[in-house]
Design an enzyme around this catalytic site. Structure first.
Site, PDB file in Angstrom:
ATOM      1  N   SER A 153       0.856  -1.184   0.000  1.00  0.00           N
ATOM      2  CA  SER A 153       0.000   0.000   0.000  1.00  0.00           C
ATOM      3  C   SER A 153       0.889   1.229   0.000  1.00  0.00           C
ATOM      4  O   SER A 153       2.064   1.166   0.398  1.00  0.00           O
ATOM      5  CB  SER A 153      -0.885  -0.003   1.256  1.00  0.00           C
ATOM      6  N   TYR A 166      -2.084  -0.868  10.104  1.00  0.00           N
ATOM      7  CA  TYR A 166      -2.033  -1.322   8.710  1.00  0.00           C
ATOM      8  C   TYR A 166      -0.747  -0.825   8.048  1.00  0.00           C
ATOM      9  O   TYR A 166      -0.071  -1.575   7.328  1.00  0.00           O
ATOM     10  CB  TYR A 166      -3.255  -0.799   7.961  1.00  0.00           C
TER      11      TYR A 166
END
Length: 247
Positions: A153, A166
């Protein structure tokens, strides 16, 4: 690569494991890998979702996939050892892995991250991925020129406020990929990361509930890069991170 046109039969006779294959990007990747000739091993937590993808692939006339129901939250290294043994016994090798399964956790200030949430996100996004990869390496080495794709990401390359759990898990994913790519630099297995970007998935919806999903690309829209990195045209590509939606 984001405009890559996969040739017919690109993945013929390949055996490819896809985690998180029951929905979203994982399900679409499995369908497209199968359409190009691969026998896909569908790994996920929810059997009903895996069966739906299985039925879609069979109905399309592609090679019949296999299903591995597994909850990565509770799986131990022993589970992955058994899984690797089963794959080797049934298929003799593994030509590719798409590590797609991840969980987001809640977006909050770092000091407010609950202990159990931190442990769950790290277990699924980092520990399970590491143990699975470790146990699958001997099976991957049985293949000719296998490919392992990790999912990252933008917050795994530059930390972002309130994305602590995350974000840290994706920094670890990038590091895992780089370590493996370095170790296998002069060997057959290649390791790369894909950042799908904002995509019309349930995870994206949970992170941005006010966002209009119709403004986002679908999983099918971003597949060219997934096909490129799994096929023969990327044989010399390793240790890199690719963006499906570069800015």
């Amino acid at each position: 690569m984001n405009d890559y046109q996969a040739p017919v039969g690109l993945l013929a006779d390949k055996v490819i494991l896809v985690t998180g294959a029951g929905a979203g990007i994982g399900a679409e990747a499995a369908r497209q890998y199968a359409a190009l000739g691969a026998t896909c091993i569908l790994l996920g937590r929810t059997v009903a979702k895996l069966e739906t993808v299985y039925d879609e692939i069979v109905a399309s006339g592609a090679p019949e996939p296999a299903i591995i129901p597994l909850d990565m939250k509770g799986a131990t290294p022993a589970h992955y050892t058994d899984m690797a043994r089963t794959i080797e016994e049934q298929f003799g090798r593994l030509d590719g892995v798409l590590h797609n399964a991840s969980v987001l956790g809640n977006l909050s200030a770092f000091e407010d991250i609950p202990d159990d949430e931190w442990l769950e996100v790290m277990q699924i996004n980092v520990n399970a991925t590491a143990f699975m990869t470790q146990k699958l390496l001997p099976v991957l080495r049985q293949a000719d020129k296998p490919s392992v794709i990790f999912t990252t990401s933008s917050v795994g390359r530059k930390g972002r406020a309130f994305w602590g759990t995350y974000s840290v898990s994706k920094f670890a994913t990038e590091g895992m990929m780089q370590v493996l790519a370095s170790e296998y630099e002069n060997r057959a297995i290649r390791f790369n990361c894909i950042n799908p970007g904002g995509t019309r998935t349930s995870m994206r919806a949970s992170a941005f509930p006010a966002e209009d999903p119709m403004t986002l690309k679908t999983p099918a829209d971003i597949m060219p890069l997934y096909l490129y990195l799994m096929g023969k045209d990327s044989l010399d590509v390793t240790g890199q991170t690719f963006d499906c939606q570069p800015k």
